[in-house]
Design a protein around this motif. Structure first.
Motif, PDB file in Angstrom:
ATOM      1  N   LEU A   1       0.825  -1.207   0.000  1.00 49.64           N
ATOM      2  CA  LEU A   1       0.000   0.000   0.000  1.00 49.64           C
ATOM      3  C   LEU A   1       0.858   1.256   0.000  1.00 49.64           C
ATOM      4  O   LEU A   1       0.603   2.213  -0.734  1.00 49.64           O
ATOM      5  N   LEU A   2       1.911   1.278   0.823  1.00 47.95           N
ATOM      6  CA  LEU A   2       2.794   2.440   0.878  1.00 47.95           C
ATOM      7  C   LEU A   2       3.671   2.541  -0.359  1.00 47.95           C
ATOM      8  O   LEU A   2       4.024   3.642  -0.784  1.00 47.95           O
ATOM      9  N   THR A   3       4.037   1.401  -0.932  1.00 43.66           N
ATOM     10  CA  THR A   3       4.879   1.431  -2.124  1.00 43.66           C
ATOM     11  C   THR A   3       4.144   2.066  -3.299  1.00 43.66           C
ATOM     12  O   THR A   3       4.720   2.841  -4.069  1.00 43.66           O
ATOM     13  N   ARG A   4       2.860   1.765  -3.434  1.00 44.32           N
ATOM     14  CA  ARG A   4       2.082   2.319  -4.544  1.00 44.32           C
ATOM     15  C   ARG A   4       1.540   3.705  -4.240  1.00 44.32           C
ATOM     16  O   ARG A   4       1.074   4.390  -5.149  1.00 44.32           O
ATOM     17  N   ASN A   5       1.576   4.121  -2.989  1.00 43.71           N
ATOM     18  CA  ASN A   5       1.080   5.446  -2.598  1.00 43.71           C
ATOM     19  C   ASN A   5       2.158   6.134  -1.776  1.00 43.71           C
ATOM     20  O   ASN A   5       2.000   6.385  -0.576  1.00 43.71           O
ATOM     21  N   ALA A   6       3.296   6.377  -2.422  1.00 43.47           N
ATOM     22  CA  ALA A   6       4.433   6.949  -1.706  1.00 43.47           C
ATOM     23  C   ALA A   6       4.104   8.354  -1.227  1.00 43.47           C
ATOM     24  O   ALA A   6       3.434   9.119  -1.896  1.00 43.47           O
ATOM     25  N   GLY A   7       4.586   8.694  -0.072  1.00 43.57           N
ATOM     26  CA  GLY A   7       4.366  10.016   0.506  1.00 43.57           C
ATOM     27  C   GLY A   7       5.391  10.287   1.582  1.00 43.57           C
ATOM     28  O   GLY A   7       6.102   9.385   2.047  1.00 43.57           O
ATOM     29  N   MET A   8       5.506  11.551   1.957  1.00 47.11           N
ATOM     30  CA  MET A   8       6.451  11.952   2.992  1.00 47.11           C
ATOM     31  C   MET A   8       5.812  11.725   4.357  1.00 47.11           C
ATOM     32  O   MET A   8       4.940  12.476   4.783  1.00 47.11           O
ATOM     33  N   LEU A   9       6.221  10.665   5.018  1.00 45.35           N
ATOM     34  CA  LEU A   9       5.722  10.348   6.348  1.00 45.35           C
ATOM     35  C   LEU A   9       6.871  10.439   7.331  1.00 45.35           C
ATOM     36  O   LEU A   9       7.943   9.862   7.096  1.00 45.35           O
ATOM     37  N   SER A  10       6.653  11.142   8.421  1.00 50.12           N
ATOM     38  CA  SER A  10       7.667  11.207   9.469  1.00 50.12           C
ATOM     39  C   SER A  10       7.685   9.900  10.251  1.00 50.12           C
ATOM     40  O   SER A  10       6.913   8.973   9.986  1.00 50.12           O
ATOM     41  N   LYS A  11       8.584   9.821  11.226  1.00 45.51           N
ATOM     42  CA  LYS A  11       8.667   8.604  12.034  1.00 45.51           C
ATOM     43  C   LYS A  11       7.356   8.345  12.763  1.00 45.51           C
ATOM     44  O   LYS A  11       6.854   7.213  12.780  1.00 45.51           O
ATOM     45  N   GLU A  12       6.807   9.384  13.388  1.00 45.39           N
ATOM     46  CA  GLU A  12       5.558   9.209  14.121  1.00 45.39           C
ATOM     47  C   GLU A  12       4.412   8.839  13.181  1.00 45.39           C
ATOM     48  O   GLU A  12       3.597   7.963  13.491  1.00 45.39           O
ATOM     49  N   GLN A  13       4.340   9.495  12.019  1.00 49.20           N
ATOM     50  CA  GLN A  13       3.261   9.202  11.081  1.00 49.20           C
ATOM     51  C   GLN A  13       3.370   7.785  10.527  1.00 49.20           C
ATOM     52  O   GLN A  13       2.368   7.100  10.356  1.00 49.20           O
ATOM     53  N   PHE A  14       4.594   7.335  10.266  1.00 51.13           N
ATOM     54  CA  PHE A  14       4.780   5.978   9.766  1.00 51.13           C
ATOM     55  C   PHE A  14       4.370   4.957  10.826  1.00 51.13           C
ATOM     56  O   PHE A  14       3.720   3.942  10.519  1.00 51.13           O
ATOM     57  N   ALA A  15       4.709   5.216  12.082  1.00 49.26           N
ATOM     58  CA  ALA A  15       4.319   4.299  13.160  1.00 49.26           C
ATOM     59  C   ALA A  15       2.801   4.283  13.330  1.00 49.26           C
ATOM     60  O   ALA A  15       2.199   3.219  13.540  1.00 49.26           O
ATOM     61  N   VAL A  16       2.170   5.458  13.238  1.00 45.01           N
ATOM     62  CA  VAL A  16       0.709   5.510  13.364  1.00 45.01           C
ATOM     63  C   VAL A  16       0.051   4.794  12.187  1.00 45.01           C
ATOM     64  O   VAL A  16      -0.959   4.089  12.360  1.00 45.01           O
ATOM     65  N   PHE A  17       0.608   4.936  10.997  1.00 45.94           N
ATOM     66  CA  PHE A  17       0.040   4.253   9.827  1.00 45.94           C
ATOM     67  C   PHE A  17       0.055   2.737  10.030  1.00 45.94           C
ATOM     68  O   PHE A  17      -0.940   2.053   9.767  1.00 45.94           O
ATOM     69  N   ARG A  18       1.172   2.208  10.488  1.00 43.45           N
ATOM     70  CA  ARG A  18       1.267   0.760  10.702  1.00 43.45           C
ATOM     71  C   ARG A  18       0.304   0.302  11.796  1.00 43.45           C
ATOM     72  O   ARG A  18      -0.358  -0.737  11.661  1.00 43.45           O
ATOM     73  N   ALA A  19       0.215   1.065  12.863  1.00 38.30           N
ATOM     74  CA  ALA A  19      -0.656   0.667  13.970  1.00 38.30           C
ATOM     75  C   ALA A  19      -2.126   0.718  13.564  1.00 38.30           C
ATOM     76  O   ALA A  19      -2.894  -0.198  13.895  1.00 38.30           O
ATOM     77  N   VAL A  20      -2.528   1.767  12.863  1.00 42.78           N
ATOM     78  CA  VAL A  20      -3.927   1.889  12.447  1.00 42.78           C
ATOM     79  C   VAL A  20      -4.262   0.822  11.403  1.00 42.78           C
ATOM     80  O   VAL A  20      -5.369   0.266  11.398  1.00 42.78           O
ATOM     81  N   HIS A  21      -3.317   0.523  10.514  1.00 36.79           N
ATOM     82  CA  HIS A  21      -3.540  -0.520   9.516  1.00 36.79           C
ATOM     83  C   HIS A  21      -3.748  -1.874  10.189  1.00 36.79           C
ATOM     84  O   HIS A  21      -4.643  -2.646   9.805  1.00 36.79           O
ATOM     85  N   GLN A  22      -2.941  -2.159  11.202  1.00 40.39           N
ATOM     86  CA  GLN A  22      -3.115  -3.424  11.931  1.00 40.39           C
ATOM     87  C   GLN A  22      -4.435  -3.434  12.705  1.00 40.39           C
ATOM     88  O   GLN A  22      -5.130  -4.457  12.760  1.00 40.39           O
ATOM     89  N   TRP A  23      -4.791  -2.314  13.306  1.00 37.90           N
ATOM     90  CA  TRP A  23      -6.054  -2.228  14.044  1.00 37.90           C
ATOM     91  C   TRP A  23      -7.236  -2.481  13.111  1.00 37.90           C
ATOM     92  O   TRP A  23      -8.180  -3.194  13.458  1.00 37.90           O
ATOM     93  N   ARG A  24      -7.182  -1.921  11.901  1.00 40.98           N
ATOM     94  CA  ARG A  24      -8.264  -2.130  10.939  1.00 40.98           C
ATOM     95  C   ARG A  24      -8.358  -3.594  10.528  1.00 40.98           C
ATOM     96  O   ARG A  24      -9.458  -4.141  10.380  1.00 40.98           O
ATOM     97  N   ASP A  25      -7.219  -4.247  10.364  1.00 44.33           N
ATOM     98  CA  ASP A  25      -7.226  -5.655   9.978  1.00 44.33           C
ATOM     99  C   ASP A  25      -7.814  -6.520  11.090  1.00 44.33           C
ATOM    100  O   ASP A  25      -8.601  -7.439  10.824  1.00 44.33           O
ATOM    101  N   GLU A  26      -7.462  -6.231  12.331  1.00 44.98           N
ATOM    102  CA  GLU A  26      -7.988  -7.022  13.452  1.00 44.98           C
ATOM    103  C   GLU A  26      -9.500  -6.854  13.587  1.00 44.98           C
ATOM    104  O   GLU A  26     -10.223  -7.822  13.843  1.00 44.98           O
ATOM    105  N   VAL A  27      -9.999  -5.636  13.415  1.00 42.37           N
ATOM    106  CA  VAL A  27     -11.438  -5.399  13.518  1.00 42.37           C
ATOM    107  C   VAL A  27     -12.175  -6.094  12.375  1.00 42.37           C
ATOM    108  O   VAL A  27     -13.243  -6.693  12.578  1.00 42.37           O
ATOM    109  N   ALA A  28     -11.617  -6.043  11.156  1.00 40.12           N
ATOM    110  CA  ALA A  28     -12.265  -6.694  10.014  1.00 40.12           C
ATOM    111  C   ALA A  28     -12.326  -8.211  10.213  1.00 40.12           C
ATOM    112  O   ALA A  28     -13.329  -8.849   9.869  1.00 40.12           O
ATOM    113  N   ARG A  29     -11.283  -8.792  10.783  1.00 42.55           N
ATOM    114  CA  ARG A  29     -11.299 -10.232  11.042  1.00 42.55           C
ATOM    115  C   ARG A  29     -12.358 -10.572  12.097  1.00 42.55           C
ATOM    116  O   ARG A  29     -13.090 -11.561  11.961  1.00 42.55           O
ATOM    117  N   ALA A  30     -12.418  -9.770  13.152  1.00 40.73           N
ATOM    118  CA  ALA A  30     -13.357 -10.071  14.227  1.00 40.73           C
ATOM    119  C   ALA A  30     -14.805  -9.938  13.769  1.00 40.73           C
ATOM    120  O   ALA A  30     -15.671 -10.731  14.162  1.00 40.73           O
TER     121      ALA A  30
END
Length: 757
Positions: free
Chosen positions: A436-465
């Motif tokens: 997803l990030l490779t095809r939608n490259a953007g300038m993300l700081s360290k905090e933004q990159f960490a939040v992106f990964r965490a929110v992406h994982q949270w969305r996956d867990e909710v969709a599975r549940a």
């Protein structure tokens, strides 16, 4: 649109974008505000074009947000662009997301589910009486997976185990086929029909040219809807007698994490079936392997990449002896490879593609959806006959196109379904954040990159549940918006995810906690550029070159070699201090000045000036400063603001008095009689002055007694009184211009009191 049509279209769009970018950059480099002040016509033209561009942008935004939940940004003037820029970015993100999905469908990564823009426009004109898959809210149809005999398991623990209970037409026993083995560094189950698919021999009619067998008229024939187990068994007996069958599937993946096979269409030369695959006993359809795995019966499919995966995952069905018409069209070099194109080419039939976006879980199935599903396989065997003849005709000694298509079809049938394992660290795999990030490259700081990964994982867990698709939690553009905003309070989170889906709203607190923890951890975590793939290079040195050549080692610089310290938030450097010597030297080098003399004597010699006695300076008398006089007690006035004073009115009975001024004398106050006498005297004096002047002018000029004009003063004319010459005033004409009215200073009304110091 296929690859042949997409390439020129892409070149045309790219050329247009480059031209627009050049024009915008050229306009940005010009000082438009300055040119506005130079010409009223130019100002009017610029305003007109600005209004036109704003109206076009508003129309594009309105069209882009027409069928979405995104609010329409209002662009009324230039200032409103900055105020609504966040809304414009959201609309652009939504458009890019749709373009991303279309590219995935075009490249074959996913099976096409959404129609083209022309199909959407045609579908919008027709009344839709069926639910669509683009309803990302709560499912309006009860979830059929709740009633399945085998409950849905969305966990990613362990490899996927095939659903087979029996194995018809086996070469390798079932027990041996269900043993795990190491595949690509991890344990996985092989395809139970791996050996059977590889060893399958295609029937002889596949390699022989024969006239195409005509299909039965679509209008005069009917298909059988199979929704009972007895109906499946009756269909199976008829399928065993066939030599070729056509197969197709209808899939739903919006309100299901893994997806659901909703319908299966099967056709022979004489009959069509539409099988309901959402029944609780859906796994009993494994009995169809008696036909699907029989190498003597040819199975014709079109674009079977995802069909093979879905059959294994949901129904436990495997296909042996498959012929994919997509690869046949590719081998023949057709400009398009879609089933729609093949039906138009060989049958002149065009299906109603608006049903591609239908929700195939609806029961009972509407007649329009039923006919659309049936049409995918009703003509497919006739299309196969034509393609087979063309492949045989195009084959030569260099290659047999039939063998090429059969080999490609076998590779499709050998695919294995694997559970979607979520890789939290690297983001690899289906549905991971890395792609997803490779095809939608953007300038993300360290905090933004960490939040992106965490929110992406949270969305996956909710969709599975919840057994829902990712987009039912929140879409992709919302994921990037959360990563960029990083909300730390509930109001900001609700505003960022507006409109928020019910699934996310119920878990908003846990989402907010995940964002807070990720932002803290991201301060010391990696950046996206540390994990991003390196740029592709075409140079690949050999082992000998690597040993004999000292290649530079790439290291990460502390600052950008291109931008320097631009991105660092440092104090601006102080302005340079130029010395007087440097300024004089720069002036001497810039202007062609002659050499200057070093002393005053040299300058006098160059100008030819002789030495003359210098007069002694005049001594000025010294004056002692006078002692300052003591300050007098001058009166001063204090005024009190008040209402306007009333004008005094002269009494009627009081005689009028005038004030006259004569030759700077004091003002005289007199009555009417005295004023008449004074005016009479002034008239007499004026008349006497005129008579004296006239007598002087009447006396003839005596040239003999006149002084010589040879040595006269040039400023004095002969016979006239000496007058000084008037100095030239260069601003005289400017002073003749009409002057404005002076501002009248009015005394403020009120009371005043006078005091003495």
């Amino acid at each position: 649109m296929d690859a042949a049509e997409f390439a020129p279209f892409q070149d045309k769009v790219t050329a247009s974008l480059v031209q627009v970018t050049r024009t915008v950059n050229h306009l940005a480099s010009e000082d438009l505000n300055f040119h506005r002040t130079s010409s009223a016509e130019l100002t009017e033209s610029i305003d007109e074009q600005s209004e036109r561009i704003l109206s076009l942008a508003s129309a594009v935004l309105k069209a882009a947000t027409g069928e979405t939940d995104l609010p329409l940004p209002k662009l009324e003037d230039e200032d409103s662009i900055e105020d609504n820029w966040r809304g414009v970015v959201d609309v652009i993100d939504s458009l890019l997301e749709k373009a991303d999905a279309c590219l995935d469908e075009f490249t074959g990564v996913i099976k096409k589910l959404s129609p083209s823009q022309e199909d959407q426009a045609a579908a919008a004109k027709k009344p839709q009486k069926f639910p669509t898959i683009y309803d990302y809210g709560p499912s309006k149809i009860p979830k059929p997976q709740v009633l399945f005999d085998r409950k849905v398991d969305n966990s990613n623990n362990g490899p996927f185990k095939p659903l087979l209970r029996t194995k018809p037409h086996e070469i390798t026993p079932l027990e041996q086929s269900l043993k795990t083995q190491q595949t690509e560094g991890k344990e996985a189950y092989p395809s139970p029909y791996d050996a059977e698919i590889r060893a399958a021999q295609y029937p002889k009619p596949v390699y022989e040219v024969s006239p195409p067998i005509d299909y039965l008229p679509f209008e005069s024939t009917t298909a059988t809807f199979v929704d009972t187990l007895d109906g499946v068994k009756e269909m199976l007996e008829e399928l065993k007698a066939a030599k070729e069958i056509a197969i197709d599937l209808e899939h739903h993946d919006v309100h299901s994490y893994q997806g659901l096979v909703s319908l299966m269409q099967i056709s022979t030369r004489n009959k069509d079936w539409v099988v309901d695959t959402l029944k609780p006993w859906r796994e009993e359809l494994q009995i169809l392997n008696e036909v699907f795995a029989d190498p003597k019966i040819l199975k014709v499919l079109h674009g079977s990449t995802m069909d093979i995966i879905w059959l294994q995952r949901d129904l436990g069905l495997y296909v042996v002896g498959m012929f994919d018409t997509f690869h046949a069209a590719s081998a023949l070099g057709y400009p398009k490879r879609s089933l729609k194109y093949l039906l138009q080419k060989f049958v002149n039939f065009e299906a109603d593609k608006r049903y591609q976006m239908a929700d195939w879980r609806v029961r009972p199935l509407p007649s329009g959806m039923f006919d659309y599903a049936r049409s995918d396989t009703h003509y497919l065997l006739f299309v196969y006959d034509n393609l087979r003849n063309e492949l045989i005709g195009a084959s030569n000694e260099d290659g047999n196109l039939i063998d090429y298509v059969c080999e490609r079809s076998k590779n499709e049938a050998l695919q294995r379904y694997e559970l979607p394992v979520y890789d939290e660290k690297n983001g690899q795999g289906p549905g991971g954040w890395y792609d997803l990030l490779t095809r939608n490259a953007g300038m993300l700081s360290k905090e933004q990159f960490a939040v992106f990964r965490a929110v992406h994982q949270w969305r996956d867990e909710v969709a599975r549940a919840e057994d829902e698709g990712w987009q039912c939690v929140f879409p992709k553009h919302m994921l990037f918006r959360l990563a960029q905003t990083m909300p730390l309070d509930m109001p900001t989170l609700l505003r960022t995810l507006s409109p928020m889906t019910p699934i996310t709203k119920e878990r908003a607190v846990s989402l907010l906690d995940a964002i807070k923890e990720a932002k803290i951890a991201g301060a010391t975590g990696p950046e996206w550029r540390d994990i991003a793939p390196p740029p592709k290079t075409t140079f690949k040195p050999t082992a000998t070159q690597l040993e004999n050549t000292d290649f530079p080692v790439a290291e990460r610089c502390e600052k950008s070699q291109f931008w320097g310290n631009v991105l660092d938030f440092n104090q601006p450097p102080p302005p340079p201090q130029y010395s007087l010597v440097a300024s004089n030297e720069a002036l001497r080098l810039s202007l062609p000045l002659p050499p200057m003399p070093a002393t005053v004597s040299e300058a006098r010699e160059q100008l030819g000036i002789t030495d003359e006695p210098v007069p002694a300076p005049i001594e000025q008398p010294e004056f002692a400063p006078e002692p300052s006089a003591p300050a007098e007690n001058k009166p001063f006035t204090v005024k009190e603001m008040g209402a306007p004073r009333k004008r005094k009115v002269t009494p009627v009975n009081q005689p009028e008095k005038d004030i006259l001024t004569l030759d700077g004398s004091d003002d005289l106050e007199m009555d009417q009689e005295s004023k008449k006498k004074l005016r009479k005297k002034m008239r007499k004096e004026k008349k006497a002055q005129k008579a004296e002047k006239a007598a002087q002018e009447a006396t003839p000029f005596d040239y003999g007694a006149a002084e010589s004009v040879l040595n006269s003063n040039p400023t004095q004319a002969p016979g006239r009184q000496s007058r000084p010459k008037k100095a030239f005033n260069p601003y005289a004409k400017a002073l003749e211009a009409p002057s404005g009215v002076r501002k009248i200073k009015r005394d403020e009304t009120g009371k005043s009191l006078t005091f003495r110091k």
